[in-house]
Design an enzyme around this catalytic site. Sequence first.
Site, PDB file in Angstrom:
ATOM      1  N   LYS A 174     -12.621  40.680  56.215  1.00 26.18           N
ATOM      2  CA  LYS A 174     -12.877  42.107  56.405  1.00 26.18           C
ATOM      3  C   LYS A 174     -14.234  42.500  55.820  1.00 26.18           C
ATOM      4  O   LYS A 174     -14.670  41.954  54.815  1.00 26.18           O
ATOM      5  CB  LYS A 174     -11.783  42.935  55.714  1.00 26.18           C
ATOM      6  CG  LYS A 174     -10.377  42.622  56.197  1.00 26.18           C
ATOM      7  CD  LYS A 174     -10.168  42.916  57.666  1.00 26.18           C
ATOM      8  CE  LYS A 174      -9.902  44.369  57.952  1.00 26.18           C
ATOM      9  NZ  LYS A 174      -8.585  44.861  57.663  1.00 26.18           N
ATOM     10  N   CYS A 196     -31.047  82.480  44.955  1.00 21.44           N
ATOM     11  CA  CYS A 196     -31.906  83.633  44.648  1.00 21.44           C
ATOM     12  C   CYS A 196     -31.162  84.954  44.702  1.00 21.44           C
ATOM     13  O   CYS A 196     -31.729  85.998  44.385  1.00 21.44           O
ATOM     14  CB  CYS A 196     -33.100  83.664  45.592  1.00 21.44           C
ATOM     15  SG  CYS A 196     -32.648  84.094  47.284  1.00 21.44           S
ATOM     16  N   TYR A 225     -24.204  51.590  94.332  1.00 26.84           N
ATOM     17  CA  TYR A 225     -22.807  51.358  93.997  1.00 26.84           C
ATOM     18  C   TYR A 225     -21.959  52.521  94.510  1.00 26.84           C
ATOM     19  O   TYR A 225     -20.945  52.336  95.185  1.00 26.84           O
ATOM     20  CB  TYR A 225     -22.668  51.222  92.473  1.00 26.84           C
ATOM     21  CG  TYR A 225     -21.259  50.965  92.011  1.00 26.84           C
ATOM     22  CD1 TYR A 225     -20.810  49.679  91.772  1.00 26.84           C
ATOM     23  CD2 TYR A 225     -20.375  52.021  91.823  1.00 26.84           C
ATOM     24  CE1 TYR A 225     -19.516  49.434  91.368  1.00 26.84           C
ATOM     25  CE2 TYR A 225     -19.075  51.797  91.426  1.00 26.84           C
ATOM     26  CZ  TYR A 225     -18.652  50.508  91.188  1.00 26.84           C
ATOM     27  OH  TYR A 225     -17.362  50.276  90.793  1.00 26.84           O
ATOM     28  N   TYR A 265      -9.718  38.245  73.733  1.00 24.94           N
ATOM     29  CA  TYR A 265      -9.922  37.241  72.690  1.00 24.94           C
ATOM     30  C   TYR A 265      -8.897  36.109  72.680  1.00 24.94           C
ATOM     31  O   TYR A 265      -9.003  35.214  71.863  1.00 24.94           O
ATOM     32  CB  TYR A 265     -10.040  37.870  71.310  1.00 24.94           C
ATOM     33  CG  TYR A 265      -8.918  38.824  70.939  1.00 24.94           C
ATOM     34  CD1 TYR A 265      -7.615  38.377  70.777  1.00 24.94           C
ATOM     35  CD2 TYR A 265      -9.186  40.167  70.733  1.00 24.94           C
ATOM     36  CE1 TYR A 265      -6.608  39.249  70.434  1.00 24.94           C
ATOM     37  CE2 TYR A 265      -8.179  41.047  70.378  1.00 24.94           C
ATOM     38  CZ  TYR A 265      -6.891  40.586  70.233  1.00 24.94           C
ATOM     39  OH  TYR A 265      -5.893  41.449  69.902  1.00 24.94           O
ATOM     40  N   LYS A 298     -14.300  41.309  64.767  1.00 22.52           N
ATOM     41  CA  LYS A 298     -12.958  41.905  64.836  1.00 22.52           C
ATOM     42  C   LYS A 298     -13.124  43.346  65.267  1.00 22.52           C
ATOM     43  O   LYS A 298     -13.533  44.210  64.495  1.00 22.52           O
ATOM     44  CB  LYS A 298     -12.268  41.827  63.480  1.00 22.52           C
ATOM     45  CG  LYS A 298     -10.831  42.290  63.524  1.00 22.52           C
ATOM     46  CD  LYS A 298     -10.124  41.963  62.222  1.00 22.52           C
ATOM     47  CE  LYS A 298      -8.642  42.269  62.279  1.00 22.52           C
ATOM     48  NZ  LYS A 298      -8.358  43.688  62.378  1.00 22.52           N
ATOM     49  N   CYS A 327     -36.981  82.687  47.712  1.00 26.33           N
ATOM     50  CA  CYS A 327     -35.853  81.850  47.286  1.00 26.33           C
ATOM     51  C   CYS A 327     -36.391  80.503  46.786  1.00 26.33           C
ATOM     52  O   CYS A 327     -37.091  79.796  47.509  1.00 26.33           O
ATOM     53  CB  CYS A 327     -34.894  81.628  48.455  1.00 26.33           C
ATOM     54  SG  CYS A 327     -33.539  80.531  48.051  1.00 26.33           S
ATOM     55  N   CYS A 347     -27.073  84.603  48.314  1.00 19.20           N
ATOM     56  CA  CYS A 347     -27.629  83.253  48.183  1.00 19.20           C
ATOM     57  C   CYS A 347     -27.336  82.708  46.785  1.00 19.20           C
ATOM     58  O   CYS A 347     -27.631  83.382  45.792  1.00 19.20           O
ATOM     59  CB  CYS A 347     -29.133  83.281  48.436  1.00 19.20           C
ATOM     60  SG  CYS A 347     -29.915  81.702  48.029  1.00 19.20           S
ATOM     61  N   ASP A 377     -12.492  47.083  66.347  1.00 18.39           N
ATOM     62  CA  ASP A 377     -11.574  48.063  65.794  1.00 18.39           C
ATOM     63  C   ASP A 377     -11.070  48.956  66.921  1.00 18.39           C
ATOM     64  O   ASP A 377     -11.616  50.022  67.194  1.00 18.39           O
ATOM     65  CB  ASP A 377     -12.303  48.883  64.726  1.00 18.39           C
ATOM     66  CG  ASP A 377     -11.341  49.419  63.700  1.00 18.39           C
ATOM     67  OD1 ASP A 377     -10.141  49.106  63.807  1.00 18.39           O
ATOM     68  OD2 ASP A 377     -11.790  50.147  62.801  1.00 18.39           O
ATOM     69  N   GLU A 432     -15.592  35.445  65.873  1.00 21.26           N
ATOM     70  CA  GLU A 432     -15.628  36.613  66.769  1.00 21.26           C
ATOM     71  C   GLU A 432     -15.593  37.897  65.956  1.00 21.26           C
ATOM     72  O   GLU A 432     -14.865  37.985  64.980  1.00 21.26           O
ATOM     73  CB  GLU A 432     -14.377  36.622  67.676  1.00 21.26           C
ATOM     74  CG  GLU A 432     -14.274  35.418  68.557  1.00 21.26           C
ATOM     75  CD  GLU A 432     -12.852  35.199  69.091  1.00 21.26           C
ATOM     76  OE1 GLU A 432     -11.976  36.062  68.870  1.00 21.26           O
ATOM     77  OE2 GLU A 432     -12.646  34.159  69.718  1.00 21.26           O
ATOM     78  N   CYS A 445     -29.726  82.266  53.957  1.00 24.28           N
ATOM     79  CA  CYS A 445     -30.265  83.119  52.916  1.00 24.28           C
ATOM     80  C   CYS A 445     -31.461  83.847  53.520  1.00 24.28           C
ATOM     81  O   CYS A 445     -32.321  83.233  54.147  1.00 24.28           O
ATOM     82  CB  CYS A 445     -30.719  82.265  51.733  1.00 24.28           C
ATOM     83  SG  CYS A 445     -31.912  83.105  50.675  1.00 24.28           S
TER      84      CYS A 445
HETATM   85  S1  IVH Z   1      -6.789  37.180  67.316  1.00 22.19           S
HETATM   86  C1  IVH Z   1      -2.972  35.172  66.731  1.00 22.19           C
HETATM   87  N1  IVH Z   1      -9.241  38.025  67.647  1.00 22.19           N
HETATM   88  O1  IVH Z   1      -6.854  42.271  64.932  1.00 22.19           O
HETATM   89  C2  IVH Z   1      -4.248  35.895  66.698  1.00 22.19           C
HETATM   90  N2  IVH Z   1      -7.591  39.581  66.946  1.00 22.19           N
HETATM   91  O2  IVH Z   1      -4.599  41.655  62.697  1.00 22.19           O
HETATM   92  C3  IVH Z   1      -4.112  37.334  66.900  1.00 22.19           C
HETATM   93  N3  IVH Z   1      -8.413  41.861  66.675  1.00 22.19           N
HETATM   94  O3  IVH Z   1      -4.104  43.567  66.255  1.00 22.19           O
HETATM   95  C4  IVH Z   1      -5.290  38.098  67.111  1.00 22.19           C
HETATM   96  N4  IVH Z   1     -10.492  41.466  67.258  1.00 22.19           N
HETATM   97  O4  IVH Z   1      -5.889  43.366  67.974  1.00 22.19           O
HETATM   98  C5  IVH Z   1      -7.987  38.342  67.299  1.00 22.19           C
HETATM   99  N5  IVH Z   1     -11.442  38.655  68.023  1.00 22.19           N
HETATM  100  C6  IVH Z   1     -10.197  38.980  67.678  1.00 22.19           C
HETATM  101  C7  IVH Z   1      -9.824  40.288  67.322  1.00 22.19           C
HETATM  102  C8  IVH Z   1      -8.504  40.550  66.961  1.00 22.19           C
HETATM  103  C9  IVH Z   1      -9.628  42.386  66.869  1.00 22.19           C
HETATM  104  C10 IVH Z   1      -7.223  42.635  66.221  1.00 22.19           C
HETATM  105  C11 IVH Z   1      -6.005  42.369  67.043  1.00 22.19           C
HETATM  106  C12 IVH Z   1      -4.841  42.403  66.088  1.00 22.19           C
HETATM  107  C13 IVH Z   1      -5.481  42.445  64.752  1.00 22.19           C
HETATM  108  C14 IVH Z   1      -4.960  41.285  63.940  1.00 22.19           C
END
Ligand code: IVH
Length: 682
Positions: free
Chosen positions: A322, A419, A41, A233, A123, A440, A416, A125, A121, A434
Amino acid sequence: MAEVGAELSAAEEVARLREQLEAWNYQYYVRDDPTVPDAEYDRSLQRLRELEAANPQLLSPESPTQRVGATPLAQFRQVQHELPMLSLENAFNAEDMQDFNRRLLERLGRAPADELEFACEPKLDGIAVSLVYRDGRLQRGATRGDGTTGEDITHNVRTVASVPLRLRGAGYPPVLEVRGEIYLPRAGFEQINAEARERGEKIFVNPRNAAAGSLRQLDARVTARRPLQMCCYSVGLYEGGDLPPLHSAVLDRLQAWGLRINSESRVVTGLDACNAYYEELAARRAELPYDIDGIVFKVNDLALQQRLGFVSRAPRWAIARKFPAQEEMTRVLAVEFQVGRTGAITPVARLEPVFVGGVTVSNATLHNSDEVERLGLRIGDTVIVRRAGDVIPQVVAVIPEQRPESAQPVVFPDACPVCGSVVERAEDEAVLRCMGGLICQAQQKAAIRHFVSRRALDVDGLGDKLVEQLVDRGLVHNVADIFTLPRAQWLELERMGEKSVDKLLAALERSKATTLQRFIYALGIREVGEATAGNLARHFGSWEALVAADEEALLAVPDVGPVVADHLRQFFDSGDSLAVVRALRAAGVHWPDLEPVAAEALPLAGQTWVVTGTLETLGRNEAKAHLEALGARVAGSVSAKTHTVVAGPGAGSKLGKATELGTPIIDEAALLALLAQHGVQP
Ligand code: IVH
């Protein structure tokens, strides 16, 4: 004429190289399935750079060489999102999910028992971003901002390897806005924090903050050094084309156009299946290479999504369930100091109990004085505590606005706490130690706990509570004393009846027959772990030969550097330590001597191995230690030099690369068989 011919062929070669590099990028970043060795590459990219430098008229902003611009921006430009970027409604438990499902069915006029199809999916972070492609070329990247107005971060998203500068294939609409998350995988987060620590710079609190900090850079060269990832997404704006009728099919389409989607995404039918998916990912959360804070469930049928519509800023057709938070706020009630096996004094924050990462946490390690200083922590402060997976809880930040007037600075002890011996801080170390050594009691306890642990002498039934009592009552001062303590004294300990004492004495008797490797490891010499102990045992073959070894002889052992050699020599030069070893042997601890083996003669000498995925019996670290003990070098990535890859479930790109290179791949069972063949019984 000749010139024109040469230029044409340069143009052809440039086009061919770009296409090849884009295809490799796609395999590597989007499909997680590398098809080419890194070196190949790199050669192609270098060749393309040279051709472009020699033929500037061939340069194009979409070339794989053009991901990083040279001049930093003065400020971010604001952008208006043509379609607002929405947020999601949250669910916190199965009941919230039930309500969500019921509301959907009611709105759609379906029977209560009907089952809808959902796209599930993780979520991620990270940071929500929008990418606009015009005629397949990346035109603009923007942050979500307040949902209506975001910031133009085109120069930064261009540096993210999984963001294609050009879409692949055909059939994409002339205007296509893709939405997704840019995030930092945990390994990348650790890496940039380690680099920041080395330079004495501020470290990031978590991968999300690090991703945000990396993306909001006026200088894209900074962003380019951060191993960010993009995962798509949804589709926002699109003009002049059609999309398939299901969300999941849209994602497949995005993937075919070269965009990355999450490999954990699934389509399921009905609420129960949604809940099962949630539980499955919750259980695997710590194993994923990136942070996720929940699961997003979306009605898969786009026509139904349309019918369901939106409420204020969130769609009715989706919800985010969540996970228990991995970070919470709590107060530091006190800072205490613990003394470890080698005398290291560790500050520990006593916390107001807080539920985080699925358990109640009331202590968190503060590591050392540098860390306390870096955090600027005072007793009484409100802090952010993080517990991810099985990792021990950490204080990641102090919230200065919430500092009470009564907050007290953390004062490190000058003696310490157990001891009373003097404490010292070695010049190049952040830790206080220590100097009491085996006088000790804290070090005595830790030394005994280590000596009897499973991978050392393996004394069944001698748990921490017993060790506490033995040392606190002054019955035992060192590891040899446990073998000579009379039966009557064992019987006096709490919860020790005739039967349990019999069992314990039998376990002590059994443990006396051991191996030289286990014995060396059990002594708890600084920095001498299992693998080093194994190397020492095989190299010298007997305790006498080991004790007689001078520094030069020790340095000849694989894995032993000047620091370890120094710790070993200190141990062997200490009359107290040798007296304990003599007492142990007098009590009957014994092992067979080995034929000394030179490093070159070890069975896996000269081989480089890679361990990836989950190993259920051994764990990766243990597997690594055993392989090293047999003479192998264990590396972090697969290359043409890799001899064998050990792959467990969940192995990712390393496995892909090994397959591509034709490297031999074995599973854990085969590794165990190989170890057994060389006399290693884990
Ligand atoms: S859908 C209308 N899919 O979560 C739908 N959001 O509170 C809008 N996020 O800021 C979002 N993974 O950045 C969707 N698989 C996922 C996600 C996702 C993370 C985040 C997104 C948004 C927040 C929504």
